[in-house]
Each structure stands twice: as structure tokens, then as C-alpha cells.
Design a protein around this motif. Structure first.
Motif, PDB file in Angstrom:
ATOM      1  N   VAL A 140       3.980   3.876  13.837  1.00 55.83           N
ATOM      2  CA  VAL A 140       2.788   4.721  13.947  1.00 55.83           C
ATOM      3  C   VAL A 140       2.478   5.371  12.604  1.00 55.83           C
ATOM      4  O   VAL A 140       1.321   5.460  12.189  1.00 55.83           O
ATOM      5  CB  VAL A 140       2.980   5.802  15.028  1.00 55.83           C
ATOM      6  CG1 VAL A 140       1.751   6.719  15.093  1.00 55.83           C
ATOM      7  CG2 VAL A 140       3.227   5.173  16.386  1.00 55.83           C
ATOM      8  N   GLU A 141       3.526   5.816  11.901  1.00 56.07           N
ATOM      9  CA  GLU A 141       3.329   6.383  10.567  1.00 56.07           C
ATOM     10  C   GLU A 141       2.726   5.345   9.630  1.00 56.07           C
ATOM     11  O   GLU A 141       1.855   5.661   8.808  1.00 56.07           O
ATOM     12  CB  GLU A 141       4.664   6.889  10.024  1.00 56.07           C
ATOM     13  CG  GLU A 141       4.630   7.398   8.597  1.00 56.07           C
ATOM     14  CD  GLU A 141       3.956   8.749   8.433  1.00 56.07           C
ATOM     15  OE1 GLU A 141       4.092   9.346   7.355  1.00 56.07           O
ATOM     16  OE2 GLU A 141       3.264   9.207   9.371  1.00 56.07           O
ATOM     17  N   CYS A 142       3.151   4.092   9.766  1.00 62.30           N
ATOM     18  CA  CYS A 142       2.597   3.028   8.926  1.00 62.30           C
ATOM     19  C   CYS A 142       1.121   2.786   9.231  1.00 62.30           C
ATOM     20  O   CYS A 142       0.340   2.489   8.320  1.00 62.30           O
ATOM     21  CB  CYS A 142       3.390   1.733   9.126  1.00 62.30           C
ATOM     22  SG  CYS A 142       5.043   1.761   8.421  1.00 62.30           S
ATOM     23  N   ILE A 143       0.734   2.904  10.500  1.00 65.32           N
ATOM     24  CA  ILE A 143      -0.685   2.790  10.854  1.00 65.32           C
ATOM     25  C   ILE A 143      -1.481   3.894  10.165  1.00 65.32           C
ATOM     26  O   ILE A 143      -2.574   3.659   9.626  1.00 65.32           O
ATOM     27  CB  ILE A 143      -0.869   2.860  12.385  1.00 65.32           C
ATOM     28  CG1 ILE A 143      -0.317   1.603  13.044  1.00 65.32           C
ATOM     29  CG2 ILE A 143      -2.348   3.037  12.742  1.00 65.32           C
ATOM     30  CD1 ILE A 143      -0.342   1.641  14.558  1.00 65.32           C
ATOM     31  N   SER A 144      -0.929   5.098  10.146  1.00 65.05           N
ATOM     32  CA  SER A 144      -1.596   6.213   9.469  1.00 65.05           C
ATOM     33  C   SER A 144      -1.748   5.937   7.979  1.00 65.05           C
ATOM     34  O   SER A 144      -2.821   6.139   7.398  1.00 65.05           O
ATOM     35  CB  SER A 144      -0.800   7.507   9.677  1.00 65.05           C
ATOM     36  OG  SER A 144      -0.668   7.810  11.047  1.00 65.05           O
ATOM     37  N   LEU A 145      -0.672   5.468   7.354  1.00 70.32           N
ATOM     38  CA  LEU A 145      -0.713   5.186   5.906  1.00 70.32           C
ATOM     39  C   LEU A 145      -1.691   4.069   5.587  1.00 70.32           C
ATOM     40  O   LEU A 145      -2.434   4.134   4.601  1.00 70.32           O
ATOM     41  CB  LEU A 145       0.686   4.832   5.410  1.00 70.32           C
ATOM     42  CG  LEU A 145       1.751   5.931   5.526  1.00 70.32           C
ATOM     43  CD1 LEU A 145       3.107   5.402   5.076  1.00 70.32           C
ATOM     44  CD2 LEU A 145       1.364   7.156   4.717  1.00 70.32           C
ATOM     45  N   GLU A 146      -1.695   3.029   6.437  1.00 65.17           N
ATOM     46  CA  GLU A 146      -2.606   1.907   6.198  1.00 65.17           C
ATOM     47  C   GLU A 146      -4.058   2.335   6.389  1.00 65.17           C
ATOM     48  O   GLU A 146      -4.952   1.877   5.667  1.00 65.17           O
ATOM     49  CB  GLU A 146      -2.251   0.751   7.134  1.00 65.17           C
ATOM     50  CG  GLU A 146      -3.089  -0.504   6.951  1.00 65.17           C
ATOM     51  CD  GLU A 146      -2.803  -1.280   5.670  1.00 65.17           C
ATOM     52  OE1 GLU A 146      -3.129  -2.478   5.621  1.00 65.17           O
ATOM     53  OE2 GLU A 146      -2.269  -0.687   4.698  1.00 65.17           O
ATOM     54  N   SER A 147      -4.306   3.238   7.326  1.00 59.13           N
ATOM     55  CA  SER A 147      -5.658   3.756   7.528  1.00 59.13           C
ATOM     56  C   SER A 147      -6.101   4.574   6.324  1.00 59.13           C
ATOM     57  O   SER A 147      -7.258   4.484   5.885  1.00 59.13           O
ATOM     58  CB  SER A 147      -5.703   4.625   8.796  1.00 59.13           C
ATOM     59  OG  SER A 147      -5.322   3.884   9.930  1.00 59.13           O
ATOM     60  N   ILE A 148      -5.189   5.368   5.781  1.00 59.74           N
ATOM     61  CA  ILE A 148      -5.485   6.146   4.576  1.00 59.74           C
ATOM     62  C   ILE A 148      -5.778   5.211   3.412  1.00 59.74           C
ATOM     63  O   ILE A 148      -6.702   5.446   2.616  1.00 59.74           O
ATOM     64  CB  ILE A 148      -4.313   7.089   4.249  1.00 59.74           C
ATOM     65  CG1 ILE A 148      -4.216   8.194   5.305  1.00 59.74           C
ATOM     66  CG2 ILE A 148      -4.463   7.700   2.862  1.00 59.74           C
ATOM     67  CD1 ILE A 148      -2.961   9.039   5.215  1.00 59.74           C
TER      68      ILE A 148
END
Length: 485
Positions: free
Chosen positions: A345-353
Motif C-alpha cells: 500500500v505504501e508503494c501504491i502511495s509512492l507510485e501515485s506521488i
């Protein structure tokens, strides 16, 4: 007699026009300059051809190299492209200044105030105070995290009520007010009523739609504010900023005798202590509030808009994240402390950023003295603009298939691994002070909503990723088909 005067006048005008096209010695290579306009028409043409400003400057870099010299109006501009050159830009103290022009000062009553567009000792004092405040109050107290968690619960509640009537909803509409309330809590230390939040959100949305990513036209051609202040957007630009400042002015009046963890009460305590420096004033406090809100709010809401667009386009990513959430959380709501335990989930956040920031530019910088950069001579007061696309969405910067939404690029051997060129919050002395708040906000909204709902494209209404360049990058309006899990 008159014929001689006319000939001399024409000669002088032609000479001045010619001199206006000459570039400073050892200035970086770039497009030809034309009298008055500089490279404005060429940049506009490339923008239209490529679709985005970031890609337009990449096209210039392909032709002229990673450091491109230009002039827009009277302003000398150097575009910095390529990861290596950008890293050097971020590390040079003499390139840490900010432009000083009508666009950067008219937003704060005609004076250089705030933190985004100030520099030197003034900026250092203000940033030091803000960072200390965040470390010693907001981010160390459970109140801030509890506020973010409550806002996520509110978003979930609003979405549940909406899909009872129609499962096809505009998620961005739900993000905006709740993220705005979290920002106001960060600044004031208290929640705001819904009516005043609606008015403030309308002003920020108006600003985002009115100011292009390249900046207002009167910033490059200052004379326009005298000739056609309405047409060039000057009057609107000033009026919107005055409205936002008025909102915080009311808050300052209310909080003069308050004691809580917000930025405003802490700043007022500093002013009343008798130990504040010359850079501290009530006008500066209002400008700080303006900077924190305008810079952060629009970025977070548009990052979330990118995030859920990609999630509905990639149901496999959505399902994988939901499996992680169900396994780790066991039905309880997520908290900021869950980030290490929910790496995907953290990776999804980083990729969205990455996807959001990779379509924009660093805040413009200014050379505070004559200097050399990449073998070229940069005069004092030259504006330098780094291209985030070269750092975050280019294979040369280490991103495999950079246009693909791939959270796994942040995972190595099952653990979170941040690539060296992932610098969406910049680096060095100008690193964004709101990085922790932004990452926690995006993570909580993504985790909370994925735990509660499934997201799909609306039947018969396929969506695509197409960048829209407002004040910050965004995507076209879309609706999402939402069902309870």
C-alpha cells in the motif's frame, strides 16, 4: 530634416531590437531570442506539439543538452534536465534563491513574504521555525494522526451515503473538503466549520484553474498588469490570494489567546515572546499559512486523483493491496504507524506521488550570484527550473517502463526500497517541509478506501490517463463505480 530624424529613429529601434536578441556570453544554448518575447512563441509551439510543458522542455534538452538557456519576456530562464544536472542544481547553495517578480510578490501584498518565494536569512529563519514547530508539536502529538484518521473515516462515510443513491461517484469531490480540513487543522490546531471550508476550497479551486503551470502571463510580461490587468489575469490573481489571506486573518484574530498545537498559535507565541527576529510579523504569518495551504492541498488532492484513476485501471494492483490490508489489519482501520507493515500500500502511495510529480517542475530557483553551472556562465538573478519528468519518469534516471503504474518498482527482496532519483519533495535545504504530512495523508486515504470499497470503471465510460496542466498537474474529470467490500 524630419526624414533624417525618422531614419535615425528607425536605425535606433532596429539596433535595440537586434541587441535584444543577443544572448549573454557563455549562456547555455537554446532557442533563438526575439525582441520583447524572447523564446515565448517557441516554447508555446513545443507545448502544443508535445502536450505538456515537461515534455516540451525534454524536447529542448534532446536538441541542446541537459542545460537549456531561454528567455521569456525579460526573464532569463535556464531549464535543467537530466538526473545528474538536477542533482547538482539541488546541491548548490548559490542556486537556492527564489525569483523576485510581480507574480511572487503580488500574492502577498506586494512584498516578499512566506517561505516558498523567499530566500537568504529571512527564509532560513522562517523555515527553521516551521520545521521545529512540526517536529515538536504537530507530528509528535497523537492529535494530528487522529485528525487524519478521522478525516478518512469521514470520507468513507460520505462515499457510503453517496453510493446508496448512485454507485458512480466523483471521488475527487470527497477528497477535497476533508484534505482541506486536515490542512487547516495543521495550521490552526482546530477544525473549521463546513461553510467556511466550502468557501476556502472554492477560492483554491479557482486559483488552480486560473493559474497555468508555467505561471501567470503577467509574471513574464509585467507591463500587462498596467495595460490589461483583467485580461492578463492580474486582478483575479490578486483577488483570490487576498480571499485566502482574509480567511487566515480571521483565524489569527480568533487564536490570539489560544493554546494549542497549530502553527498560528505557536507563531503568535513567538511574536509575543519579544525574542522573534525581524523576519517575524503577522503579515509573514499569513503568508506562511498561504504557502502551506496552496502548495500542499492541491498536490495531495491531485495525487489521490491520479492514485484512484490508476487503481481502477489496474484491478490486479487493487486486489493485491486489499489482500495485504485484510491480512495485516484484520478489520481494524489503518493508522500512520501501519505504513511499515503495509509495504505494498505504501508503494501504491509512492507510485501515485511519482506519477503526479513527474508531470511537473521544481519550484523555480534564482541564482543569488554569478556562477558556473555545467560549464556555462549563469548570471545573478537568472531563473533556473528543474524538470521533474527527467528525474521521475525517464528510463535514463533508472525507471523501467516509466509511464507504467507499477508499485513493485519500490519493492526489493520483499522490502521497501526507495530509488536514488525518487525526489518528489526535492532534496537539500529546499526539501519540502510537508513531506511527512503528505505521505501519511495519501497512505491513509488509499489504505482506508481500499479496505472499505472496490473501485471499477463506470460501465460504458472508459477512462484514460491524460494530463491536464492547471496550477499543478491533474487528470480529466472521471467517475468511479464504487461497491462495498
Amino acid at each position: 530634416m524630419w526624414s533624417i530624424i525618422i531614419i535615425l529613429l528607425i536605425f535606433v529601434l532596429v539596433l535595440l531590437a537586434y541587441l535584444d536578441t543577443r544572448k549573454p556570453r557563455f549562456f547555455p544554448p537554446g532557442p533563438a531570442w526575439f525582441p520583447i518575447l524572447g523564446c515565448a512563441l517557441k516554447l508555446r509551439k513545443l507545448h502544443v506539439e508535445t502536450g505538456t510543458l515537461a515534455e516540451a522542455t525534454q524536447a529542448l534538452a534532446t536538441k541542446y543538452g541537459p542545460v537549456v538557456g531561454a528567455r521569456v519576456g525579460r526573464e532569463r530562464v535556464v531549464f535543467i534536465c537530466g538526473a545528474k544536472a538536477i542533482h547538482e542544481l539541488l546541491s548548490r547553495d548559490e542556486l537556492n534563491g527564489r525569483p523576485d517578480n510581480v507574480a511572487t510578490t503580488s500574492r502577498t501584498g506586494g512584498e516578499r513574504r512566506g517561505m516558498i518565494f523567499t530566500d537568504s536569512e529571512f527564509w532560513q529563519e522562517q523555515k527553521k521555525f516551521v520545521i521545529r514547530h512540526f517536529k515538536e508539536t504537530s507530528f509528535r502529538k497523537e492529535a494530528m494522526w487522529e485528525m487524519l484518521e478521522e478525516e478518512v473515516r469521514s470520507i468513507i462515510g460520505d462515499v457510503k451515503r453517496a453510493i446508496e443513491k448512485n454507485p458512480a461517484v466523483d471521488l475527487h469531490r470527497f477528497f477535497r473538503i476533508h484534505v482541506l480540513n486536515a490542512f487547516c487543522f495543521l495550521i490552526t490546531g482546530q477544525t473549521s466549520n463546513h461553510h467556511e471550508l466550502i468557501e476556502l476550497e472554492a477560492a483554491i479551486a479557482h486559483l488552480a484553474q486560473s493559474v497555468p503551470m508555467a505561471g501567470p502571463v503577467f509574471g513574464k510580461f509585467p507591463f500587462l498588469r498596467y495595460i490589461c490587468p483583467e485580461y492578463c489575469g492580474y486582478n483575479k490573481y490578486v483577488a483570490i490570494h487576498e480571499k485566502i489571506l482574509a480567511f487566515f486573518h480571521k483565524k489569527v484574530k480568533v487564536l490570539k489567546d489560544a493554546s494549542n498545537s497549530g502553527l498560528i498559535p505557536s507563531y503568535l507565541d513567538k511574536l509575543n515572546s519579544g525574542q522573534s527576529g525581524e523576519s517575524f510579523s503577522e503579515g509573514q504569518l499569513l503568508a506562511l499559512c498561504l504557502d502551506l495551504l496552496v502548495a500542499g492541498y492541491d498536490s495531495i488532492t491531485n495525487t489521490l486523483k491520479f492514485a484512484f484513476l490508476y487503481l481502477i485501471l489496474h484491478p490486479d494492483i487493487q486486489k493485491k493491496a486489499q489482500e495485504e490490508i485484510d491480512t495485516v489489519l484484520q478489520g481494524r482501520p489503518p493508522t500512520p504507524e501501519d505504513r511499515p507493515h503495509l509495504p505494498y500500500v505504501e508503494c501504491i502511495s509512492l507510485e501515485s506521488i511519482r506519477m503526479f510529480t513527474g508531470r511537473s517542475f521544481f519550484v523555480p530557483r534564482r541564482a543569488t550570484k554569478d556562477t558556473q553551472f555545467n560549464g556555462y556562465f549563469i548570471r545573478k538573478n537568472t531563473t533556473l527550473i528543474g524538470n521533474f519528468r527527467d528525474l521521475l519518469m525517464d528510463e535514463a534516471a533508472g525507471w523501467h517502463n516509466p509511464e507504467d503504474f507499477d508499485p513493485d518498482r519500490f519493492i526489493r527482496d520483499g522490502r521497501l526500497k526507495i530509488p536514488i532519483n525518487f525526489l518528489p519533495f526535492a532534496w537539500g535545504k529546499r526539501r519540502c517541509v510537508g513531506e511527512m504530512f503528505t505521505r501519511a495523508n495519501v497512505f491513509l486515504v488509499v489504505a482506508g478506501l481500499l479496505q472499505a470499497f472496490n473501485f471499477e470503471t463506470v460501465p460504458g465510460n472508459p477512462v484514460t490517463v491524460e494530463t491536464v496542466e492547471n496550477f499543478t498537474p491533474t487528470v480529466n474529470h472521471y467517475k468511479t463505480y464504487v461497491t462495498l467490500r
